[in-house]
Design a protein around this motif. Structure first.
Motif, PDB file in Angstrom:
ATOM      1  N   GLY A  76       0.782  -1.229   0.000  1.00  9.04           N
ATOM      2  CA  GLY A  76       0.000   0.000   0.000  1.00  9.04           C
ATOM      3  C   GLY A  76       0.808   1.270   0.000  1.00  9.04           C
ATOM      4  O   GLY A  76       0.337   2.299  -0.441  1.00  9.04           O
ATOM      5  N   PRO A 134       5.232   2.820   0.682  1.00 13.44           N
ATOM      6  CA  PRO A 134       6.597   2.401   1.020  1.00 13.44           C
ATOM      7  C   PRO A 134       6.684   2.101   2.516  1.00 13.44           C
ATOM      8  O   PRO A 134       6.106   2.820   3.328  1.00 13.44           O
ATOM      9  CB  PRO A 134       7.432   3.636   0.673  1.00 13.44           C
ATOM     10  N   ASP A 186       7.528  -7.311   0.569  1.00 18.50           N
ATOM     11  CA  ASP A 186       7.073  -5.930   0.376  1.00 18.50           C
ATOM     12  C   ASP A 186       6.546  -5.882  -1.058  1.00 18.50           C
ATOM     13  O   ASP A 186       7.310  -5.842  -2.006  1.00 18.50           O
ATOM     14  CB  ASP A 186       8.268  -4.996   0.595  1.00 18.50           C
ATOM     15  N   THR A 187       5.223  -5.913  -1.185  1.00 15.17           N
ATOM     16  CA  THR A 187       4.606  -6.122  -2.496  1.00 15.17           C
ATOM     17  C   THR A 187       4.159  -4.803  -3.098  1.00 15.17           C
ATOM     18  O   THR A 187       3.290  -4.132  -2.560  1.00 15.17           O
ATOM     19  CB  THR A 187       3.388  -7.056  -2.358  1.00 15.17           C
ATOM     20  N   GLN A 205      -0.813  -1.928  -7.739  1.00  6.40           N
ATOM     21  CA  GLN A 205      -1.818  -0.863  -7.756  1.00  6.40           C
ATOM     22  C   GLN A 205      -3.198  -1.431  -8.101  1.00  6.40           C
ATOM     23  O   GLN A 205      -3.272  -2.521  -8.687  1.00  6.40           O
ATOM     24  CB  GLN A 205      -1.472   0.150  -8.849  1.00  6.40           C
ATOM     25  N   THR A 206      -4.235  -0.654  -7.810  1.00  8.64           N
ATOM     26  CA  THR A 206      -5.587  -1.051  -8.229  1.00  8.64           C
ATOM     27  C   THR A 206      -5.567  -1.362  -9.727  1.00  8.64           C
ATOM     28  O   THR A 206      -6.172  -2.327 -10.194  1.00  8.64           O
ATOM     29  CB  THR A 206      -6.565   0.110  -7.973  1.00  8.64           C
ATOM     30  N   ASP A 254       4.527   6.373 -10.050  1.00  7.13           N
ATOM     31  CA  ASP A 254       5.458   6.241  -8.933  1.00  7.13           C
ATOM     32  C   ASP A 254       6.890   6.490  -9.388  1.00  7.13           C
ATOM     33  O   ASP A 254       7.234   6.268 -10.559  1.00  7.13           O
ATOM     34  CB  ASP A 254       5.412   4.820  -8.363  1.00  7.13           C
ATOM     35  N   ARG A 309       4.872   8.464  -4.830  1.00  8.97           N
ATOM     36  CA  ARG A 309       4.253   9.057  -6.015  1.00  8.97           C
ATOM     37  C   ARG A 309       5.146  10.175  -6.544  1.00  8.97           C
ATOM     38  O   ARG A 309       5.686  10.947  -5.777  1.00  8.97           O
ATOM     39  CB  ARG A 309       2.879   9.648  -5.659  1.00  8.97           C
TER      40      ARG A 309
HETATM   41  O1  PRX Z   1       2.337   4.557  -4.739  1.00  7.56           O
HETATM   42  C1  PRX Z   1       2.187   3.149  -4.799  1.00  7.56           C
HETATM   43  C2  PRX Z   1       1.636   2.674  -3.478  1.00  7.56           C
HETATM   44  O2  PRX Z   1       0.242   2.620  -3.631  1.00  7.56           O
HETATM   45  C3  PRX Z   1      -0.124   2.991  -4.966  1.00  7.56           C
HETATM   46  C4  PRX Z   1      -1.307   2.173  -5.429  1.00  7.56           C
HETATM   47  O3  PRX Z   1      -2.386   2.404  -4.562  1.00  7.56           O
HETATM   48  P1  PRX Z   1      -3.726   1.569  -4.705  1.00  7.56           P
HETATM   49  O4  PRX Z   1      -4.182   1.581  -6.108  1.00  7.56           O
HETATM   50  O5  PRX Z   1      -4.633   2.080  -3.658  1.00  7.56           O
HETATM   51  O6  PRX Z   1      -3.331   0.069  -4.386  1.00  7.56           O
HETATM   52  C5  PRX Z   1      -2.835  -0.247  -3.118  1.00  7.56           C
HETATM   53  C6  PRX Z   1      -2.748  -1.732  -2.973  1.00  7.56           C
HETATM   54  C7  PRX Z   1      -2.081  -2.462  -4.045  1.00  7.56           C
HETATM   55  C8  PRX Z   1       1.111   2.751  -5.771  1.00  7.56           C
HETATM   56  O7  PRX Z   1       1.115   3.516  -6.954  1.00  7.56           O
HETATM   57  N1  PRX Z   1       2.140   1.341  -3.123  1.00  7.56           N
HETATM   58  C9  PRX Z   1       1.463   0.179  -3.135  1.00  7.56           C
HETATM   59  N2  PRX Z   1       2.223  -0.818  -2.668  1.00  7.56           N
HETATM   60  C10 PRX Z   1       3.427  -0.291  -2.361  1.00  7.56           C
HETATM   61  C11 PRX Z   1       3.367   1.090  -2.656  1.00  7.56           C
HETATM   62  N3  PRX Z   1       4.428   1.907  -2.476  1.00  7.56           N
HETATM   63  C12 PRX Z   1       5.550   1.360  -2.003  1.00  7.56           C
HETATM   64  N4  PRX Z   1       5.681   0.060  -1.679  1.00  7.56           N
HETATM   65  C13 PRX Z   1       4.657  -0.804  -1.832  1.00  7.56           C
HETATM   66  N5  PRX Z   1       4.804  -2.081  -1.495  1.00  7.56           N
END
Ligand code: PRX
Length: 636
Positions: free
Chosen positions: A372, A374, A396-397, A400-401, A489, A504
């Motif tokens: 979600g 960093p 640490d996955t 994104q949506t 990102d 971002r």
């Molecule tokens: O900026 C990244 C961050 O969450 C964004 C995507 O958000 P969303 O669509 O709400 O999905 C969240 C769940 C998958 C990305 O563009 N993000 C997500 N995972 C990471 C992350 N930033 C850093 N490390 C992560 N593991």
């Protein structure tokens, strides 16, 4: 299903190479592991300039046959879902694959009986109860498109999402408890329904015994409707590119984007990544703490785990009730082996005494996950030391949506991990870093690099469009760089090719001509023992162009004065990043404004820092809108 799991790092590298040199061959081998009503004629057609992406062309399938029917013979009596209620004194529910199959089929007939057909959109506004899983799978069974709206959103957010995709039905529950707080979902729905002309029927699950106001002709109780139908329900034959679901995600501007995911590619992508990243074995108990209202819940509570035949935990409550040890109490009680949560939850829990962790037996844990945002060093180490006892790989996955499935992540126990690094791309994922001029940053051996993260080629679970607005899809994701998907990102890549997501790119601040990502500055501040959490934004500055403003929360028992704390924080920044990243302003606050999924709303903080607090836009979807007034009042 035969295992899709990679077993060694060497095998990962081989598979990765194959997935890049022969994507169609690679993904068709993966897809052979699933149940299709008809196989594909062609694996992939794509053109990012339109953009148009199609996977498994000509194939027919139903994802629920993959989640349910095909498991009946082999693991029909295995627990599919363990449900853990908000109230620890209420009983958990254990639902086997066979029971889930029956419940889904029967509820699918309820949908049909109420006039829902293939292609119709159905909105789900539900708490974290098994009936949410049942309703979403029932939609998929008959080819209806589910649009799940997180049940913490306001009535206006709900109605705008319903209207955007013209949902014909709304499924909800009367009331739910989260912590000690009762939330009357039906009331929110009634308000939303005042201006949603497309909704013909509302199905209400009675979660509590409270009296529920029902609108005759429109509202029907879940239980009553079940009495009117039989169980068997044939699974609709879906084209691989037929819509499976719409899920709204907020854009940096404008109204939310209804990301469209289709059936075949999403199934293959979510399941393949679930199997590989977590490496669950036969009797493991897997728990993802996300809400199903987010993509993480769609892909990694429901579709991925169920297609893989895993046991998946659903938790109705909150991490703070009855106390801040609730997560660990559940891990202990259910013998959870795989635990997947967000850094914001880790930081919140780390604020509380370790005794809340230590009184529970966490020895069942094998793998920890993060998603979600960093994960900063301090949170990573707290998680590793206190929860994993330095014995569990942390995955640490990053995804994104829009990507539908994990993209850059370690494979548990196989990929060497490094704190704060999402490490390497999963097979089928081709990341590139782009520089300011739009050129690819070429990886030179033994050299680290930094840039904006984009993808060179499609993967099966990429969102195919924004519902009703293909132009916006093109503009948002495919216009920054020619023939590439742009993630929004920034990332750093070490000399071995490991990626660390820096945040971002819209959070980049140019200070005195220097390009500064706010995430590393925040990491540095978080290192201070007195600091819980912070957010750094830029604000206009006469001389430097922009300067940095930090909103900081500190521990209640912090003894250092604010003035001294500010000096110490700036020293930390100077020593980790450089004096250029020094903060001009530091405001101590009691909390940060967050979205319901736990993301800090930097947009609001940027406005406050820039003295534009009169023009904050819609803050009603925040988890804690009250904090905004406090921050505004104390603004420097
Ligand atoms: O900026 C990244 C961050 O969450 C964004 C995507 O958000 P969303 O669509 O709400 O999905 C969240 C769940 C998958 C990305 O563009 N993000 C997500 N995972 C990471 C992350 N930033 C850093 N490390 C992560 N593991």
């Amino acid at each position: 299903m035969k295992s899709l799991q990679i077993n060694t790092f060497k095998e990962y590298k081989e598979k990765y190479e194959q997935s890049v040199s022969d994507p169609e061959g690679f993904w068709s081998e993966v897809a052979e592991h699933f149940q299709w009503k008809k196989k594909w004629d062609k694996v992939l057609e794509w053109d990012f300039s339109k953009p148009e992406i199609k996977w498994f062309i000509g194939a027919k399938l139903n994802i629920t046959e993959n989640c349910l029917d095909r498991h009946l013979e082999t693991i029909g009596n295995k627990t599919a879902i363990i449900w853990e209620p908000n109230d620890p004194d209420e009983e958990s529910r254990y639902i086997t694959y066979r029971q889930l199959y029956v419940k889904v089929s029967r509820f699918a007939n309820v949908l049909k009986n109420n006039g829902i057909k293939k292609g119709d959109r159905v909105c789900l506004y539900m708490p974290m109860i098994p009936e949410l899983a049942i309703a979403m799978l029932a939609c998929a069974r008959i080819g209806a498109v589910h649009s799940i709206v997180f049940a913490g959103f306001s009535s206006s957010a709900l109605s705008s999402r319903i209207n955007d995709s013209q949902c014909k039905m709304l499924i909800t529950a009367n009331e739910v408890y989260r912590g000690t707080k009762p939330i009357n979902l039906k009331k929110v729905c009634d308000q939303a329904l005042e201006n949603t002309p497309s909704v013909e029927t509302v199905i209400v699950y009675r979660r509590t015994v409270e009296p529920t106001e029902m609108t005759p002709g429109r509202d029907k109780f879940w239980f009553d409707e079940l009495q009117k139908v039989d169980t068997p329900c044939e699974a609709e034959a879906m084209d691989a590119e037929d819509l499976l679901f719409i899920l709204y995600t907020s854009g940096s501007t404008g109204k939310p984007k209804g990301m469209v995911h289709t059936t075949g590619g999403y199934m293959v992508g979510s399941t393949y990544t679930f199997e590989n990243v977590f490496q669950c074995k036969k009797d493991d108990i897997y728990w993802c703490t996300a809400d199903i209202g987010w993509i993480t819940g769609h892909s990694y509570i429901i579709y991925g785990p169920l297609c893989a035949g895993a046991t998946t935990v659903m938790f109705e409550g909150v991490p703070s009730y009855p106390d801040y040890g609730r997560f660990w109490e559940i891990v202990d009680k259910l013998n959870v082996t795989h635990f997947y949560t967000a850094p914001t939850a880790i930081r919140a829990l780390a604020k509380h005494p370790l005794s809340l962790v230590e009184k529970h037996d966490l020895s069942s844990l094998k793998v920890l996950g993060s998603v979600g945002e960093p994960i900063n060093e301090e949170a990573w180490h707290w998680y590793n030391d206190n929860i994993g006892k330095s014995n569990c790989p942390i995955v640490d996955t990053w995804w994104q949506t829009e990507t539908g499935a994990m993209m850059i992540s370690p494979i548990a126990g196989i990929t060497p991990t490094r704190p704060t690094f999402a490490t390497l791309p999963l097979p089928g994922v081709q990341p590139v870093l782009m520089d300011e001029r739009g050129n690819e940053v070429v990886q030179k051996s033994m050299e680290a690099s930094e840039g904006r993260l984009a993808m060179k080629a499609p993967w099966p679970s990429i969102a195919r469009t924004i519902y009703g607005d293909h132009q916006r899809y093109k503009d948002t994701y495919f216009s920054a760089y020619k023939n590439m998907y742009f993630t929004g990102d920034g990332a750093y890549r070490d000399a071995s090719g490991n990626y660390r997501i820096t945040g971002r790119v819209d959070d980049v601040v140019i200070v005195s001509g220097h390009n500064l990502g706010t995430a590393p500055i925040e990491n540095a501040i978080d290192e201070h023992a007195d600091i819980v959490e912070c957010a750094v934004v830029g604000f206009p500055h006469d001389v430097k162009g922009n300067a940095l403003y930090a909103f900081v929360t500190k521990y209640d028992d912090c003894k250092t004065s604010d003035e001294d704390l500010k000096i110490e924080i700036n020293k930390l920044i100077a020593s980790t990043i450089g004096a250029i990243a020094k903060l001009d302003k530091v405001q101590f606050v009691s909390g940060l404004p967050k979205t319901r999924s736990g993301k800090i709303m930097r947009r609001i903080l940027r406005k406050i820092a820039s003295n534009e607090a009169d023009n904050l836009g819609d803050i009603s979807t925040l988890l804690n809108p009250d904090i905004v007034e406090e921050i505004k009042a104390g603004a420097l």
